[in-house]
Design a protein around this motif. Structure first.
Motif, mmCIF file in Angstrom:
data_model
loop_
_atom_site.group_PDB
_atom_site.id
_atom_site.type_symbol
_atom_site.label_atom_id
_atom_site.label_comp_id
_atom_site.label_asym_id
_atom_site.label_seq_id
_atom_site.Cartn_x
_atom_site.Cartn_y
_atom_site.Cartn_z
ATOM 1 N N HIS A 124 53.309 50.608 38.730
ATOM 2 C CA HIS A 124 53.251 50.178 39.959
ATOM 3 C C HIS A 124 51.441 49.479 40.362
ATOM 4 C CE1 HIS A 124 56.903 51.631 40.366
ATOM 5 N NE2 HIS A 124 57.331 53.009 40.816
ATOM 6 N N ILE A 125 51.235 50.592 40.357
ATOM 7 C CA ILE A 125 49.519 50.501 40.045
ATOM 8 C C ILE A 125 49.111 48.329 39.757
ATOM 9 C CG2 ILE A 125 46.803 50.880 39.634
ATOM 10 C CD1 ILE A 125 47.486 53.285 39.639
ATOM 11 N N ILE A 126 49.865 48.451 38.699
ATOM 12 C CA ILE A 126 49.473 46.705 38.210
ATOM 13 C C ILE A 126 50.362 45.923 39.226
ATOM 14 C CG2 ILE A 126 49.754 45.398 35.897
ATOM 15 C CD1 ILE A 126 48.953 47.964 34.123
ATOM 16 N N GLN A 127 51.194 46.163 38.811
ATOM 17 C CA GLN A 127 51.996 45.020 40.143
ATOM 18 C C GLN A 127 51.264 44.887 42.025
ATOM 19 O OE1 GLN A 127 56.256 46.603 40.276
ATOM 20 N NE2 GLN A 127 56.978 44.925 39.435
ATOM 21 N N ALA A 128 50.925 46.155 42.248
ATOM 22 C CA ALA A 128 49.915 45.902 43.129
ATOM 23 C C ALA A 128 48.731 45.457 43.379
ATOM 24 C CB ALA A 128 49.705 47.373 44.265
ATOM 25 N N ALA A 129 48.183 44.982 41.885
ATOM 26 C CA ALA A 129 46.576 44.613 41.842
ATOM 27 C C ALA A 129 47.449 43.043 42.028
ATOM 28 C CB ALA A 129 45.973 45.102 40.303
ATOM 29 N N GLU A 130 48.246 42.663 41.161
ATOM 30 C CA GLU A 130 48.743 41.228 40.947
ATOM 31 C C GLU A 130 49.586 40.897 41.767
ATOM 32 O OE1 GLU A 130 48.584 39.201 38.540
ATOM 33 O OE2 GLU A 130 48.405 40.652 36.614
ATOM 34 N N ALA A 131 49.818 41.475 43.204
ATOM 35 C CA ALA A 131 50.331 41.241 44.242
ATOM 36 C C ALA A 131 49.143 41.018 45.300
ATOM 37 C CB ALA A 131 51.148 42.510 45.130
ATOM 38 N N VAL A 132 48.070 41.477 44.724
ATOM 39 C CA VAL A 132 46.416 41.357 46.461
ATOM 40 C C VAL A 132 46.005 39.410 45.461
ATOM 41 C CG1 VAL A 132 44.650 41.953 46.259
ATOM 42 C CG2 VAL A 132 46.234 43.693 46.209
ATOM 43 N N ARG A 133 46.238 39.493 44.359
ATOM 44 C CA ARG A 133 45.925 38.050 43.405
ATOM 45 C C ARG A 133 46.461 36.728 44.128
ATOM 46 N NH1 ARG A 133 43.928 40.662 38.317
ATOM 47 N NH2 ARG A 133 46.586 40.433 37.431
ATOM 48 N N LEU A 134 47.654 37.490 44.829
ATOM 49 C CA LEU A 134 49.213 35.979 44.535
ATOM 50 C C LEU A 134 48.600 35.610 46.325
ATOM 51 C CD1 LEU A 134 52.224 37.562 43.060
ATOM 52 C CD2 LEU A 134 50.775 35.265 42.799
ATOM 53 N N VAL A 135 47.818 36.543 46.781
ATOM 54 C CA VAL A 135 47.776 36.653 48.455
ATOM 55 C C VAL A 135 46.325 36.115 48.644
ATOM 56 C CG1 VAL A 135 49.652 37.735 49.161
ATOM 57 C CG2 VAL A 135 46.690 38.782 48.596
ATOM 58 N N GLY A 136 45.250 35.699 47.471
ATOM 59 C CA GLY A 136 44.109 35.031 47.419
ATOM 60 C C GLY A 136 43.492 36.324 47.022
ATOM 61 N N ALA A 137 43.294 37.236 46.784
ATOM 62 C CA ALA A 137 42.111 37.815 47.287
ATOM 63 C C ALA A 137 42.226 38.921 45.195
ATOM 64 C CB ALA A 137 42.622 39.884 47.791
ATOM 65 N N LYS A 138 40.954 40.063 45.816
ATOM 66 C CA LYS A 138 40.897 40.607 44.204
ATOM 67 C C LYS A 138 40.942 42.059 44.169
ATOM 68 C CE LYS A 138 36.916 36.734 43.118
ATOM 69 N NZ LYS A 138 35.748 36.829 42.639
ATOM 70 N N CYS A 139 41.393 42.313 43.363
ATOM 71 C CA CYS A 139 41.678 44.018 43.357
ATOM 72 C C CYS A 139 40.455 44.450 41.953
ATOM 73 C CB CYS A 139 42.991 43.592 43.234
ATOM 74 S SG CYS A 139 43.902 45.909 43.110
ATOM 75 N N THR A 140 40.319 45.612 42.827
ATOM 76 C CA THR A 140 39.615 46.605 41.476
ATOM 77 C C THR A 140 39.975 47.816 41.427
ATOM 78 O OG1 THR A 140 37.291 45.191 41.990
ATOM 79 C CG2 THR A 140 37.142 47.726 40.422
ATOM 80 N N ILE A 141 40.543 48.441 40.630
ATOM 81 C CA ILE A 141 41.225 50.097 40.195
ATOM 82 C C ILE A 141 39.992 50.510 39.758
ATOM 83 C CG2 ILE A 141 42.407 51.490 39.032
ATOM 84 C CD1 ILE A 141 44.397 48.704 37.847
ATOM 85 N N VAL A 142 39.676 51.488 40.533
ATOM 86 C CA VAL A 142 38.816 52.686 40.536
ATOM 87 C C VAL A 142 38.769 54.558 40.851
ATOM 88 C CG1 VAL A 142 36.934 51.376 42.246
ATOM 89 C CG2 VAL A 142 38.355 52.460 43.068
ATOM 90 N N GLY A 143 38.502 54.946 39.931
ATOM 91 C CA GLY A 143 38.109 56.063 40.396
ATOM 92 C C GLY A 143 39.561 56.942 38.834
ATOM 93 N N ILE A 144 38.300 55.746 37.378
ATOM 94 C CA ILE A 144 39.305 55.754 36.331
ATOM 95 C C ILE A 144 38.376 56.947 35.543
ATOM 96 C CG2 ILE A 144 39.760 54.714 33.972
ATOM 97 C CD1 ILE A 144 41.937 53.273 36.240
#
Length: 275
Positions: A211-231
């Protein structure tokens, strides 16, 4: 007999109320009694007894409106349904004992009293139960909507930088809400970098990571960059053991590092000011 009951209730209203309050303090759910101040408990009890008494003198439509209004108030106060159903039972018991004590009913007239009090009480049980249930369902529905809105907020922290803090477990329904809020927020805030903070997510399994990876991919599709923090270390180990591929996703261990990266992506940085 109905007239005798009505006359007794009207002429002994204060006594009935005081006895009802004392009995309900001992018989009612402790949570309902302790959830409010003594003044509020007495006032709400008085309103309930007045509601029950009003069924003698008011039309069915007016009584129903009053029952709905009272139910909405006690749902907000946290009274359980049993407080009302037990309250009706206690009210009937008080009236019966009082009328017996004053000799208004005896063994001969007791059958007529029982039949009349039941004819009076049963419709009230139905009306009050339905009003309470409707108010409860409406309140739960509104709370659910509010929680959904708060469960995945996208918060703009700097110009062009937004953070989505996630707390608690993530299921399919919540993942859908995360996706919707994320994409809508990116457009509304004109975000260029989004930080998805999973510090408060206790368990990251295959489904959650998907789900998180899908969300990150969706963000890129609308022209923004995504970073997952708190690993956290244990989450990193779990991800490795599960064989989840995060090569295409930027990650950091803390939100602080994520913010620093986001500033760098937008050609900015944190500078200490010399005094």
């Amino acid at each position: 007999m109905r007239k005798k009951i009505f006359q007794y209730v009207q002429s002994h209203s204060d006594e009935i109320l005081n006895e009802w309050i004392e009995l309900m303090r001992t018989e009612a759910d402790d949570r309902a009694v302790q959830a409010m101040s003594d003044h509020m408990f007495v006032k709400t009890s008085a309103d309930f007894v007045a509601l029950v008494m009003s069924n003698f003198s008011e039309s069915e439509e007016v009584f129903h409106e009053r029952a709905v209004d009272f139910s909405e108030r006690i749902v907000r106060l946290g009274w359980p349904l049993t407080m009302m159903t037990d309250g009706l039972r206690v009210f009937g018991q008080i009236v019966e004992n009082g009328m017996k004590k004053e000799g208004i009913i005896d063994q001969v007239s007791y059958f007529d009293f029982t039949a009349e009090i039941n004819n009076w009480m049963f419709p009230m049980y139905k009306t009050i139960t339905q009003a309470y249930t409707t108010s409860w369902e409406r309140t739960v529905s509104l709370q659910k909507i509010a929680l959904q809105e708060l469960s995945a907020p996208l918060i703009p922290v700097f110009d062009k930088i937004s953070v989505m803090p996630l707390v608690g477990t993530i299921d399919t329904e919540r993942a859908k809400q995360i996706m919707e809020n994320l994409l809508e927020g990116v457009v509304n805030h004109r975000a260029e970098v989004v930080l998805i903070d999973i510090t408060g997510v206790p368990v990251v399994d295959t489904m959650v990571a998907h789900h998180i990876i899908q969300a990150a991919e969706a963000v890129r599709l609308v022209g923004a960059k995504c970073t997952i923090v708190g690993i956290r270390p244990e989450i990193a180990q779990t991800i490795v053991n599960l064989g989840i591929n995060l090569e295409d996703v930027t990650t950091t261990s803390t939100l602080k590092k994520g913010v620093e990266q986001a500033l760098a992506m937008t050609s900015r940085k944190i500078v200490e000011v010399q005094e």
